[in-house]
Write an enzyme that holds these catalytic residues in place. Structure first.
Site: not given
Ligand code: NAD
Ligand code: UD1
Length: 351
Positions: A137, A161, A165
């Site tokens: 992302s 988050y 990643k």
């Protein structure tokens, strides 16, 4: 005929990618825990393919299960092998993606996004399966300095988050460095995927209050929510609202096919690519476009800035274009029209 394992294949981006692969006559094996999706997605995919006489049930295998379960993953690889159709490559979408939730529940995010990925890579290695595309992302850039972001910008995530990643990206890079000939790796850093398949038969269907803007706008349009709160109108941008790089999910699905072809054509690869349109739009431009193309009003009100937001985020897409010779083709208008068509269809299904 290659057999591609698609983890998280009934999710938003996964379902559009599965459809794209089946339209190309590829075999796919889907695994999904259905934590944030449902079996109905498979019915939507089937209906779309039947409309063009392309449905072949032998080309699609679905397994409900969790990527954290090593025995389950091992079984999926073994069954594919026993059927004479071993897994040739993996697209790894499965994971958790809500930023706010990740900050509140870090352990589950590290477990699913990182442990789940390690499990998958272990089983791939056991099966000499060396080709993988990973869904990363733009969030990994965090507040990293220079806009537009290019792939060599520093990695500075600032929420759980984003940390997960970035961690998986590191693991993949370490795997490649340990034995480059053993791996063909593609890390795709998506910017803001929105919209849905133009048929209105598959799309994004969050099972919780949306954190992202587009599903929120769709829910306001359908009357599920009263109004949109726009997080700040005092940003240093032309209209005071934030700018983002929206990309149609159908374009995003397509790039997976092209990136996978790129990997399969090489003995070894380690590729990191931004995937966006490279053109930012403001929140107000998005709302105005949605209203115009769908002839409706989106009630909205300006509210406080959201923690962790940045004024402008968009991709330098030159690496994607130069390596894959591909550009997304769908417009912001297409994204708004198709996304609303899906949401409208969802409401009428529920009625
Ligand atoms: P999604 O939630 O719609 O799809 C993810 C799928 O993974 C769901 O179907 C869910 O049921 C499944 N899943 C979750 N945990 C699992 C587990 N432990 N085992 C097996 N399956 C599991 O999300 P999406 O928008 O399609 O995103 C796909 C991937 O792309 C994610 O990894 C996400 O982080 C990444 N990504 C998404 C966006 C975005 O804006 N949608 C942006 C950047 C990156
Ligand atoms: C968010 C996540 C990012 C993730 C990306 C795609 C944060 C801080 N970042 O980024 O990690 O990769 O989604 O899933 O959450 N907005 C409103 N009102 C709303 C919702 C959003 O005004 O109800 C605004 C936001 O302030 C932002 C823009 O709309 O300016 C886009 O928001 P969103 O869809 O959440 O995407 P990102 O902020 O790019």
């Amino acid at each position: 005929m290659k057999n591609i394992l698609i983890t998280g294949g009934t999710g938003f981006i996964g379902s559009h990618t599965c459809l794209n692969f089946l339209e190309e006559d590829l075999n796919i094996t889907i695994i999904d825990s259905l934590k944030n999706s449902s079996r109905n997605v498979l019915k939507g995919i089937k209906k779309i393919l039947e409309l063009s006489n392309k449905y072949d049930e032998n080309k699609i295998n679905f397994y409900e299960g969790d990527i954290r379960n090593t025995d389950f993953l091992r079984k999926v690889f073994l069954q594919a092998k026993n059927k004479g159709n071993p897994i040739d490559g993996v697209i790894h979408f499965a994971g958790l993606k809500a930023v706010g939730e990740s900050v509140l529940n870090p352990i589950i995010y590290w477990d699913v996004n990182v442990n789940g990925s390690i499990n998958l890579f272990k089983i791939m290695e056991e099966n000499n399966c060396k080709t993988i595309l990973f869904s990363s992302s733009a969030t990994v850039y965090g507040n990293s300095q220079k806009i537009p972001f290019n792939e060599s910008a520093s990695i500075k995530p600032f929420n759980t988050y984003g940390f997960t990643k970035a961690a998986v990206e590191n693991i993949l890079n370490n795997m490649f460095d340990s034995d480059s000939l053993k791996w063909r790796i593609g890390i795709l850093r998506y910017f803001n995927p929105i919209g849905s398949h133009p048929s209105g038969l598959i799309g994004e269907n969050p099972n919780h209050k949306p954190e992202n803007i587009f599903p929120y706008i769709c829910q306001v349009a359908s009357g599920l929510r009263e109004k949109l709160y726009i997080f700040g109108n005092d940003w240093p941008t032309p209209d005071g609202t934030c700018y983002r790089d929206y990309i149609h999910v159908v374009d995003l699905a397509e790039v997976h096919k092209i990136a996978l072809k790129y990997l399969f054509a090489r003995d070894s690869a380690n590729l990191t690519l931004n995937v966006g349109k490279g053109k930012p739009y403001s929140v107000l431009e998005l709302v105005n476009t949605f209203e115009r193309v769908n002839s409706l009003k989106i009630e909205h009100e300006f509210s406080f800035r959201r923690d962790g937001d940045i004024a402008t985020s968009y991709a330098d897409t030159s690496k994607m274009y130069n390596l894959l010779k591909w550009k997304p083709s769908k417009s912001l208008e297409d994204m708004c029209k198709d996304g609303w068509n899906w949401q409208n269809n969802l409401v009428s299904i529920k009625d």
